[in-house]
Design an enzyme around this catalytic site. Sequence first.
Site, mmCIF file in Angstrom:
data_model
loop_
_atom_site.group_PDB
_atom_site.id
_atom_site.type_symbol
_atom_site.label_atom_id
_atom_site.label_comp_id
_atom_site.label_asym_id
_atom_site.label_seq_id
_atom_site.Cartn_x
_atom_site.Cartn_y
_atom_site.Cartn_z
ATOM 1 N N GLU A 201 0.989 -1.325 0.038
ATOM 2 C CA GLU A 201 0.238 0.032 -0.069
ATOM 3 C C GLU A 201 0.765 1.378 0.041
ATOM 4 O OE1 GLU A 201 -3.227 0.398 -0.018
ATOM 5 O OE2 GLU A 201 -3.493 -1.689 -0.471
ATOM 6 N N SER A 481 -52.178 -20.625 27.291
ATOM 7 C CA SER A 481 -52.485 -21.769 28.323
ATOM 8 C C SER A 481 -51.312 -21.842 29.094
ATOM 9 C CB SER A 481 -52.525 -23.072 27.665
ATOM 10 O OG SER A 481 -53.720 -23.076 27.013
#
Length: 786
Positions: A201, A481
């Site tokens: 780079e 329930s």
Amino acid sequence: MKPGERKRGGINSRGGKSRRGGRPGARKGFGARLLQAGLVAMVIGVVALAGYLLYLDRLITETFEGRRWTVSALVYAQPLELFPGAALTLADVVGELNRNGYEQLANPVHPGSYQRRNSELLVHLRAFDFLEGGRPSQRIRLSFGGGGLAQIADSSGRPVPLIRLDPLSVGSFFPSHGEDRQILPPEAVPDLLESGLKAVEDERFDSHLGFDLTGIARAAWINLTAGEIRQGGSTLTQQLVKSYFLDNRQTFVRKLREVLMAVILELRFSKEELLNAYINEVFLGQDGARAVHGFGLGAQFYFNRPLTELQPHELATLITIIRGPSYYNPYRHPSRVLERRDRVLGILHTAGLISADVLQDSQAKPLGIVSGARSGGAYYPAFLDMVRRSLAETYADEDLTTAGLRVFTTLSPRSQDATEQALADTLSRLETGYKLPAGELQSAVVIASTQTGEIEAIAGGRTAGRDGFNRALNARRHIGSLIKPVVYLAALERGYHLASILQDAPVSLPMRGQEPWTPRNFDGEVYGPVPLVRALGDSLNLATVNLGLAIGVDQVSDRLHSLTGRRPKNQFPSLLLGAEDMTPVEVLELYGPFAGNGFHVRPKSVVAVMDESGVPLTQQRFELEQKIDPENAAAINRALEIVMQDGTGKSSRFARLGVAGKTGTSDDYRDSWFVGYDASRIAVVWLGYDDNRASRLTGATGALQVWDSIFSRLGVSSPAVGYPEDWVDIEYATGLLANEDCAEVVRVPLPESVDRDRDLQAKAGCGITLRRFGEGIRRNLREWFN
């Protein structure tokens, strides 16, 4: 005046004034003013530039210094404990090692590797700082036999009584803007990465002052001759500036500002500081709402291993990705990434950083990316929500995102993975089988230890590893329930028992300004006198409502409040059938005392917190409180076992293995619930749609199927076989004392106050009548076709 002479200053022959007669020095005065204005403008420009540079200097210095030391809290799962006799197979341990990013090698020479030899594992453990202190890296030998872990020995062959694997990192509390990273000091960065970044780079990084004209020209020429973008002209310092301060707009002004800021950074900070900042800052990919920054997290995200354990080809892949995480996404464009990775390896070889043999070997290897972005970086947002909520009382958000805390949690990666796999498989299967819209059915799951309350897994939705609405913590839905065990517990505490006869008879209650409330059983039938254990087992609505009205809705409401610490909003009879909104985590707390044999342990997700230097800050205490009398707890637990064996849960593959559970379905099939537990774990499962439309799934046909799928992966811990001798065999359908001819027999505990000769023996017998025979057929048909 002589003839022919002209008067100075007079009119010339053309009638105009003499030019010599103008104001002296006029031209000179204009030039001076122009020069003066130019000097003033120059001074103003210099002052403005100086001010702007001072502004940039302050901005850069404050931001860079502050951000360099911002370290988010790192969260760890519970470590896997290894000891002789542990019920762990070789495959279990290998799965945990692979989950932690251990590499299988022919010779485990470095930490983070293992070798498999028939029924043995040679493991080179990583070093780790536990709460009790640091453990160095070391080699151990694990021998398996007899269905579990038989022996542990160190590298010298000496027995090891107990050792733990290093815990899995399960995420961090990154700031609200979504950036996550693992900060690496310079000494934790491989030399090959630092040198490779410069070679690929920014070759002149060590000598330039923030920008490199030679590099820009060279990159332009390479890209022009190649016909594609192969090299960038920005230095590492410029890339750091863009990441910290600027957007991606390509304008001359932005580029000029970038260069100025890069120069200031170079003047203010050392090359080592800048390179280390770049390594911790660079953007490497996106994982949902989480932006993956820095090589530390990038190594975990793509390879599920620490950066120090990566090989040259893996480091080259990370260097490849920084050029464009979207363009070089290895999950979407593997061939593109592989081609550039090999090119990067070639640059490393040309720069003398790797040998020809390493180059050849590295280029021959596959990318080695972990299978799916979900596997790398081990990010569990739903569980982290629970951890953040747990820590909110003690720590501010700023502490979690900047103070470098280490948080040790209760998460079990094995339980979490089993949950996520079960959801992925079961929800798709249910949508196909019931012809539901694909991909829309949602779910939430919470799993905890029945003994300690430690939460092992949380799923906030059907898709793992995604930020968003956490249904486990925040979705409040009718529990249906699931509330019935509370009604029956309140009844047991008032003198009822499992063989007590209830009336399953029609109910019609007047409602002010509305139609009367007339609940029905699920199948629309009325069953008359039934024993309490069957009313709960078959989840009979009419029997439950009649019982609840007899003992008082307020009594049921108070009992629900005492179990959860939360008073229900609904104080009407519909509460008896679960017309009350709760979250899955609240349901877990409700059922905790049932699963804990009457004792309540507050669910917890955090074990301890340490500061950045390893000093313990807080530790969660073990809090135990008895909320149900042991006799009543045993009766409810037995009743919930019978729910699985003979009632609404008997379609479970584990129904006869001693597990207990309860199904729940809200009105119009909007919510499908199931809570089930064995001797070790309790799990709450909810299924439904976010827009509250009907799913056509009951608790048994929906949520129970997910629960079964989870426990088929985790295994079931059955309780001790057999029941106490003083328990009584009764007929499930009638509650009569059973004899050898009865078909459905259940053994239940009864209080000492029950006179068996008077209350049960006088009615002994199976009571098999044509009516009850027909009821059994209808019940079976309902279970087969629902």
